[in-house]
Design a protein around this motif. Sequence first.
Motif, short mmCIF file in Angstrom:
data_model
loop_
_atom_site.label_atom_id
_atom_site.label_comp_id
_atom_site.label_asym_id
_atom_site.label_seq_id
_atom_site.Cartn_x
_atom_site.Cartn_y
_atom_site.Cartn_z
N PRO A 124 0.80 -1.07 -0.13
CA PRO A 124 0.14 -0.09 0.07
C PRO A 124 0.97 1.26 0.14
O PRO A 124 0.57 2.21 -0.72
N VAL A 125 1.81 1.22 0.63
CA VAL A 125 2.86 2.29 0.71
C VAL A 125 3.32 2.77 -0.80
O VAL A 125 3.51 3.62 -1.12
N LEU A 126 3.81 1.62 -1.29
CA LEU A 126 4.54 1.60 -2.43
C LEU A 126 3.60 2.36 -3.69
O LEU A 126 3.87 3.18 -4.27
N LYS A 127 2.34 1.60 -3.80
CA LYS A 127 1.36 1.93 -4.52
C LYS A 127 0.77 3.56 -4.18
O LYS A 127 0.47 4.22 -5.15
N HIS A 128 0.78 4.00 -3.06
CA HIS A 128 0.39 5.22 -2.79
C HIS A 128 1.42 6.26 -3.37
O HIS A 128 1.06 7.26 -4.00
N LYS A 129 2.48 5.78 -3.31
CA LYS A 129 3.81 6.60 -3.83
C LYS A 129 3.77 6.64 -5.14
O LYS A 129 4.42 7.75 -5.71
N GLY A 130 3.75 5.62 -5.91
CA GLY A 130 4.14 5.47 -7.31
C GLY A 130 2.94 5.00 -8.29
O GLY A 130 3.32 4.13 -9.28
N PHE A 131 1.73 4.91 -7.80
CA PHE A 131 0.69 4.14 -8.72
C PHE A 131 0.81 4.91 -10.07
O PHE A 131 0.78 5.82 -10.39
N GLY A 132 0.67 3.73 -11.13
CA GLY A 132 0.91 3.95 -12.35
C GLY A 132 2.40 4.01 -12.91
O GLY A 132 2.43 4.06 -14.17
N GLN A 133 3.09 4.24 -12.05
CA GLN A 133 4.70 4.06 -12.38
C GLN A 133 5.41 2.94 -11.72
O GLN A 133 6.62 2.60 -11.83
N ALA A 134 4.62 1.99 -10.84
CA ALA A 134 5.14 1.10 -10.00
C ALA A 134 5.10 -0.09 -10.99
O ALA A 134 4.41 -0.48 -12.10
N ILE A 135 6.20 -1.16 -10.71
CA ILE A 135 6.50 -2.11 -11.56
C ILE A 135 6.77 -3.22 -10.62
O ILE A 135 7.23 -3.27 -9.49
#
Length: 330
Positions: A271-282
């Motif tokens: 959740p932390v990662l997707k909050h930070k970079g949703f749409g750019q996460a891989i």
Amino acid sequence: MTNIHRIAVTPGEPAGIGPDLVVSLAQQALDAEIVAVADPELLRQRARQLGLDIEIAILDPKQSIQPHQPGRLWVDPIPLKHACQAGVLDPANAHYVLDTLAHATDGCMDGRYAAMVTAPVHKGVINDAGVSFSGHTEFLAERTDTELVVMMLTAPGLRVALATTHLPLRDVADAITQPLLDKVIRILHQDMRDKYGIDQPKILICGLNPHAGEDGHLGREELDIMIPVIDKLRQQGMNLVGPLPADTLYVPRFLNDADATLAMYHDQGLPVLKHKGFGQAINVTLGLPIIRTSVDHGTAIDLAGTGKADTGSLIAALDAAIDMAQRRRH
């Protein structure tokens, strides 16, 4: 780091947005030779449907590697099993999807490709075809004869690896054993060195319990399982910090000089990662003898062929694969 590498891209579920993303990708300026492992006619049809003027060219595997030219897409052809319509799932094409993955994986194993990037597959329609399939990661581990792989998701400025992945929460504590934690940390450390080129990676490790167990008052997993493993690996030269409370680990004071974090379960770190970079996460699969990156989203069947699919995650996954191919030490 100016070497041009040949990167395989698998478009995933043919009825989903994967083919849209791949033909849209062909219009970008890219620092590698991109090869779609796919049915060429499927890509031509989807390009026409999206109004894109793209040359679909069949790859000769003996040809020299060439920098990507916007408007042209090399294809390593794998034929569809059945004609495909955007937005309409068809179990008849399940084996086609698996064939593209197998071909790209084998190409990475024998050196034809420097890395592979995967667009999303639809697990349900593959299972509906009578094929036991739980996901890309398990397929790639079996295909490359890899005992244990580690899922890591990344976004700009943050890398989060997972000790466990898709487990019910009630099963997580039992799954966190000393042997598992030892293997996962070793894989994470080794791939930070070999695929990211970081000589001495600094890894932050989340505790399992609130407040990292609070000295045993909120659970003993940190004291009995985690700390002995972490201490042993520190003595072997690894730069490990933790176990740290997960609610304070993801703050700049800790993250600014960290190379990766290790969460104990799926919803502790992602959740932390997707909050930070949703749409750019891989998604990056660690532990494989090959480089594999992936988008962090699903097939979006309802968007296929509409021109509304966002290429951001696929471009980020491709950029990461290219970077790792350039940095890789062996």
